[in-house]
Write a protein that holds these residues in place. Structure first.
Motif, PDB file in Angstrom:
ATOM      1  N   ALA A  16      -6.130   1.661   2.861  1.00 23.93           N
ATOM      2  CA  ALA A  16      -6.706   1.035   1.670  1.00 23.93           C
ATOM      3  C   ALA A  16      -8.050   1.678   1.317  1.00 23.93           C
ATOM      4  O   ALA A  16      -8.324   1.950   0.146  1.00 23.93           O
ATOM      5  CB  ALA A  16      -6.860  -0.471   1.881  1.00 23.93           C
ATOM      6  N   ALA A  72      -5.599  -1.684  -3.458  1.00 21.74           N
ATOM      7  CA  ALA A  72      -6.429  -1.437  -2.272  1.00 21.74           C
ATOM      8  C   ALA A  72      -7.621  -2.385  -2.253  1.00 21.74           C
ATOM      9  O   ALA A  72      -7.999  -2.891  -1.191  1.00 21.74           O
ATOM     10  CB  ALA A  72      -6.895   0.018  -2.248  1.00 21.74           C
ATOM     11  N   LEU A  77       0.824  -1.206   0.000  1.00 21.29           N
ATOM     12  CA  LEU A  77       0.000   0.000   0.000  1.00 21.29           C
ATOM     13  C   LEU A  77       0.860   1.258   0.000  1.00 21.29           C
ATOM     14  O   LEU A  77       0.567   2.222  -0.710  1.00 21.29           O
ATOM     15  CB  LEU A  77      -0.935   0.021   1.217  1.00 21.29           C
ATOM     16  CG  LEU A  77      -2.122  -0.917   1.181  1.00 21.29           C
ATOM     17  CD1 LEU A  77      -2.842  -0.901   2.525  1.00 21.29           C
ATOM     18  CD2 LEU A  77      -3.085  -0.553   0.063  1.00 21.29           C
TER      19      LEU A  77
END
Length: 146
Positions: free
Chosen positions: A97, A133, A20
């Motif tokens: 996310a 995500a 991420l």
């Protein structure tokens, strides 16, 4: 994925923050590189559609804000990576996310449509944030449901 009664496995919470973070920082880099070229056009559009007195941030101010957001996101994901078994780590990963996924639809895709096809950050938002995500959120949900 292996899961525990508390939630996702340490394995997933060790890799997800890094993945991420890389996508987040690449996205911020795209915005930083392209912002100055689209600042005036974006300002004119926002003035026409929403706020007549809107003034877009200077390129310098925008870059400072991006650096601050990048630093906070980096600190959160590094902490989550170093503390994978802590419930707060999973919350931080899930939070970033969700933020990244939401950021695709507010403002990147609508801005790109209104600006004629491109807005700063839309490429990485669509090509990285949606799949990465989305994958992280699905995996975290499955692990917590197991």
């Amino acid at each position: 994925m292996i899961s525990t009664a508390q939630g996702p496995s340490d394995e997933s919470t060790r890799i997800f923050p890094i993945v991420l973070l890389v996508a987040f920082l690449l996205h911020n880099a795209e915005e930083a590189i392209s912002y100055s070229s689209y600042r005036e056009l974006s300002q004119a559009l926002i003035r026409t559609v929403f706020f007549h007195s809107y003034s877009a941030p200077s390129t310098h101010s925008f870059h400072v804000a991006l650096l601050a957001v990048s630093a906070v996101g980096s600190a959160a994901m590094i902490w989550a990576r170093l503390n994978p078994s802590r419930p707060a780590a999973v919350m931080l990963v899930r939070g970033l996310a969700l933020l990244m996924l939401g950021n695709v639809f507010i403002p990147h895709v609508p801005a790109a449509i209104l600006l004629g096809g491109y807005a700063p950050g839309v490429v990485t938002a669509v090509l990285m944030h949606v799949p990465i995500a989305g994958f992280v959120l699905v995996r975290l949900q499955r692990a917590s449901a197991a």
